[in-house]
Design a protein around this motif. Structure first.
Motif, PDB file in Angstrom:
ATOM      1  N   ILE A  76       0.857  -1.180   0.000  1.00 55.74           N
ATOM      2  CA  ILE A  76       0.000   0.000   0.000  1.00 55.74           C
ATOM      3  C   ILE A  76       0.894   1.231   0.000  1.00 55.74           C
ATOM      4  CG2 ILE A  76      -1.726   1.301   1.313  1.00 55.74           C
ATOM      5  CD1 ILE A  76      -2.552  -1.388   2.616  1.00 55.74           C
ATOM      6  N   ASP A  77       0.561   2.203  -0.821  1.00 56.64           N
ATOM      7  CA  ASP A  77       1.314   3.454  -0.779  1.00 56.64           C
ATOM      8  C   ASP A  77       0.875   4.295   0.412  1.00 56.64           C
ATOM      9  OD1 ASP A  77       3.136   5.490  -2.272  1.00 56.64           O
ATOM     10  OD2 ASP A  77       1.322   6.612  -1.768  1.00 56.64           O
ATOM     11  N   THR A  78      -0.443   4.541   0.518  1.00 60.60           N
ATOM     12  CA  THR A  78      -0.958   5.398   1.581  1.00 60.60           C
ATOM     13  C   THR A  78      -2.180   4.753   2.220  1.00 60.60           C
ATOM     14  OG1 THR A  78      -0.250   7.350   0.323  1.00 60.60           O
ATOM     15  CG2 THR A  78      -1.746   7.723   2.171  1.00 60.60           C
ATOM     16  N   LEU A  79      -2.127   4.607   3.544  1.00 55.00           N
ATOM     17  CA  LEU A  79      -3.258   4.098   4.322  1.00 55.00           C
ATOM     18  C   LEU A  79      -3.905   5.284   5.015  1.00 55.00           C
ATOM     19  CD1 LEU A  79      -4.824   1.626   5.530  1.00 55.00           C
ATOM     20  CD2 LEU A  79      -3.200   1.733   7.448  1.00 55.00           C
ATOM     21  N   VAL A  80      -5.225   5.443   4.837  1.00 56.01           N
ATOM     22  CA  VAL A  80      -5.949   6.580   5.408  1.00 56.01           C
ATOM     23  C   VAL A  80      -7.028   6.064   6.357  1.00 56.01           C
ATOM     24  CG1 VAL A  80      -7.350   8.617   4.911  1.00 56.01           C
ATOM     25  CG2 VAL A  80      -5.587   7.889   3.280  1.00 56.01           C
ATOM     26  N   ILE A  81      -7.017   6.573   7.592  1.00 50.71           N
ATOM     27  CA  ILE A  81      -8.040   6.207   8.570  1.00 50.71           C
ATOM     28  C   ILE A  81      -8.970   7.402   8.743  1.00 50.71           C
ATOM     29  CG2 ILE A  81      -8.496   5.262  10.851  1.00 50.71           C
ATOM     30  CD1 ILE A  81      -6.574   3.598   9.077  1.00 50.71           C
ATOM     31  N   SER A  82     -10.231   7.216   8.377  1.00 49.05           N
ATOM     32  CA  SER A  82     -11.179   8.315   8.483  1.00 49.05           C
ATOM     33  C   SER A  82     -11.602   8.516   9.931  1.00 49.05           C
ATOM     34  CB  SER A  82     -12.404   8.044   7.608  1.00 49.05           C
ATOM     35  OG  SER A  82     -13.077   6.884   8.058  1.00 49.05           O
ATOM     36  N   GLY A  83     -12.144   9.712  10.206  1.00 52.11           N
ATOM     37  CA  GLY A  83     -12.681  10.000  11.522  1.00 52.11           C
ATOM     38  C   GLY A  83     -14.190  10.035  11.476  1.00 52.11           C
ATOM     39  N   GLY A  84     -14.796  10.426  12.580  1.00 51.86           N
ATOM     40  CA  GLY A  84     -16.250  10.493  12.651  1.00 51.86           C
ATOM     41  C   GLY A  84     -16.734  10.140  14.036  1.00 51.86           C
ATOM     42  N   GLU A  85     -18.032  10.273  14.254  1.00 55.88           N
ATOM     43  CA  GLU A  85     -18.609  10.014  15.570  1.00 55.88           C
ATOM     44  C   GLU A  85     -18.400   8.569  16.011  1.00 55.88           C
ATOM     45  OE1 GLU A  85     -19.971  12.081  17.741  1.00 55.88           O
ATOM     46  OE2 GLU A  85     -19.511  13.760  16.418  1.00 55.88           O
ATOM     47  N   HIS A  87     -15.642   6.920  15.927  1.00 54.85           N
ATOM     48  CA  HIS A  87     -14.218   6.614  16.109  1.00 54.85           C
ATOM     49  C   HIS A  87     -13.928   5.859  17.395  1.00 54.85           C
ATOM     50  CE1 HIS A  87     -14.526  10.348  18.471  1.00 54.85           C
ATOM     51  NE2 HIS A  87     -13.431   9.963  19.098  1.00 54.85           N
ATOM     52  N   GLU A  88     -14.663   6.150  18.463  1.00 54.67           N
ATOM     53  CA  GLU A  88     -14.398   5.451  19.717  1.00 54.67           C
ATOM     54  C   GLU A  88     -14.803   3.983  19.629  1.00 54.67           C
ATOM     55  OE1 GLU A  88     -16.034   7.472  23.041  1.00 54.67           O
ATOM     56  OE2 GLU A  88     -14.583   9.124  22.934  1.00 54.67           O
ATOM     57  N   THR A 115     -10.696  12.541  13.968  1.00 54.60           N
ATOM     58  CA  THR A 115     -10.662  11.592  15.073  1.00 54.60           C
ATOM     59  C   THR A 115     -10.192  10.205  14.653  1.00 54.60           C
ATOM     60  OG1 THR A 115     -13.038  11.282  14.706  1.00 54.60           O
ATOM     61  CG2 THR A 115     -12.376  12.756  16.488  1.00 54.60           C
ATOM     62  N   GLY A 116      -9.835  10.034  13.402  1.00 53.35           N
ATOM     63  CA  GLY A 116      -9.182   8.786  13.000  1.00 53.35           C
ATOM     64  C   GLY A 116      -7.896   8.574  13.773  1.00 53.35           C
ATOM     65  N   ALA A 117      -7.347   9.665  14.342  1.00 53.59           N
ATOM     66  CA  ALA A 117      -6.145   9.551  15.166  1.00 53.59           C
ATOM     67  C   ALA A 117      -6.384   8.653  16.373  1.00 53.59           C
ATOM     68  CB  ALA A 117      -5.693  10.936  15.633  1.00 53.59           C
ATOM     69  N   ALA A 163       1.022  10.891   9.223  1.00 49.23           N
ATOM     70  CA  ALA A 163       0.482  12.248   9.177  1.00 49.23           C
ATOM     71  C   ALA A 163      -0.902  12.239   9.809  1.00 49.23           C
ATOM     72  CB  ALA A 163       0.405  12.752   7.742  1.00 49.23           C
ATOM     73  N   THR A 164      -1.168  13.235  10.635  1.00 46.42           N
ATOM     74  CA  THR A 164      -2.476  13.367  11.276  1.00 46.42           C
ATOM     75  C   THR A 164      -3.040  14.736  10.941  1.00 46.42           C
ATOM     76  OG1 THR A 164      -1.354  14.100  13.307  1.00 46.42           O
ATOM     77  CG2 THR A 164      -1.994  11.775  13.172  1.00 46.42           C
ATOM     78  N   SER A 165      -4.356  14.812  10.829  1.00 48.72           N
ATOM     79  CA  SER A 165      -4.980  16.087  10.471  1.00 48.72           C
ATOM     80  C   SER A 165      -6.119  16.397  11.427  1.00 48.72           C
ATOM     81  CB  SER A 165      -5.489  16.054   9.028  1.00 48.72           C
ATOM     82  OG  SER A 165      -6.477  15.059   8.865  1.00 48.72           O
ATOM     83  N   ALA A 166      -6.547  17.638  11.395  1.00 48.71           N
ATOM     84  CA  ALA A 166      -7.587  18.112  12.307  1.00 48.71           C
ATOM     85  C   ALA A 166      -8.966  17.804  11.728  1.00 48.71           C
ATOM     86  CB  ALA A 166      -7.393  19.604  12.542  1.00 48.71           C
ATOM     87  N   GLY A 167      -9.940  18.615  12.067  1.00 48.04           N
ATOM     88  CA  GLY A 167     -11.308  18.307  11.689  1.00 48.04           C
ATOM     89  C   GLY A 167     -11.600  18.427  10.207  1.00 48.04           C
TER      90      GLY A 167
END
Length: 328
Positions: A76-85, A87-88, A115-117, A163-167
């Motif tokens: 995989i080149d890039t793995l992306v974890i989405s956020g959302g309500e 996440h917990e 919140t994927g973080a 890499a992590t991003s905000a909202g």
């Protein structure tokens, strides 16, 4: 690099029930547009989910999954974890966490949106790293994962291969940065123009500003925030704010960290910088006027603070942020 025979990079986006649709779409649409502008496939994007089930987003819309998280393999080149309500719940699901950890080991870089973080932290992938998340959830992430250095200020942070991003829409800024890294800044700027978004919003841009002002639940914090926003040119040190609010400096510091994810002094500084950024972009006011209105003692003080926060001086920020005037 994990690439198909046509040279396109493979991007795997992990969704789950309760994902935020914008967290997914900002990434996938930006990468798709980059390829269309380039005239050739640049990214092969896949949405995967637990057991390959359809992803029910926060909004109630459903996205068809392209595959099972459990059965997805590398490279995989890039793995992306989405956020959302959700996440917990996702972070508490051992199967999700285990397979995110497995796939991250097969990816060149791993990215979380908002919140994927939390999911990455649950997988142990953020230990010892400086990361960000949506400012509203920053204190919770810090408390639950003390081995993670959480900075709620920037819109995105790159620490090594993670890499992590905000909202939500900060995912757009991070994705543009990834496009620039992969294919050069010119393509990223062209994509940004096509998306009608800011051409160069660096990761150091603060999440919160007086224009996307936080609305904390705590009444006293809300009152202090309103006072700061309305009195940027006044004296706004912590002692003065605490005295005005009728609490101790220690109490005010605790409340700001709890409800805004940062101490009062840091909030004031970033609020002043964001106000200055908006005035630079939207008005032709002289730098001295902007510095005075936003509480900076001089143009040089504004310049130093701007370079430290945004990586560019005010003059360059104005040049790249102000749209050209079109004659009619």
């Amino acid at each position: 690099m994990a690439a198909a025979s046509d040279g396109a990079r493979r991007v795997v986006v992990v969704g789950y029930d309760g994902s935020e649709l914008l967290d997914i779409a900002c990434v996938t649409s930006t990468l798709d547009l980059a390829g269309r502008i380039a005239g050739r496939p640049l990214y092969r994007v896949e949405l995967v989910s637990p057991a390959g089930r359809a992803v029910r987003c926060d909004s109630g819309l459903r996205l068809e999954s392209g595959g099972s998280l459990q059965r997805t393999t590398g490279p995989i080149d890039t793995l992306v974890i989405s956020g959302g309500e959700g996440h917990e719940d996702a972070a508490a699901e051992e199967t999700v966490v285990a397979h995110v950890r497995r796939l991250a080991a097969l990816a060149r870089r791993t990215v979380s949106v908002c919140t994927g973080a939390t999911v990455l932290a649950a997988a142990g992938l953020l230990d010892g790293r400086r990361v960000t998340t949506h400012w509203r959830y920053a204190s919770t992430l810090r408390e639950r994962y003390p081995g993670v250095e959480v900075d709620p200020g920037p819109i995105f942070i790159r620490d090594g291969g993670i890499a992590t991003s905000a909202g939500v829409t900060s995912a757009l800024d991070l994705t543009l940065a990834l496009v620039a890294e992969d294919h050069g800044p010119q393509l990223a700027r062209t994509v940004a123009r096509a998306l009608v978004t800011h051409l160069q919003r660096p990761g150091t841009q603060a999440q919160m500003s007086v224009f996307t002002a936080p609305d904390p639940d705590h009444a006293l914090v809300r009152e202090v925030v309103a006072h700061v926003n309305a009195n940027l040119s006044a004296r706004l040190d912590t002692a003065t704010l605490a005295r005005s609010a009728g609490v101790s400096e220690r109490q005010l510091h605790r409340l700001f960290v709890e409800h805004l994810g940062m101490p009062p002094g840091q909030f004031v500084r970033r609020t002043r910088l964001d106000a200055a950024a908006r005035l630079l972009a939207d008005t032709g006011q002289p730098f001295a006027t902007i510095a005075r209105r936003c509480g900076f003692s001089s143009v040089e003080t504004l310049r130093q603070a701007f370079v430290q926060q945004y990586g560019v001086p005010p003059s360059r920020f104005r040049a790249t942020s102000t749209p050209p005037v079109t004659a009619h």
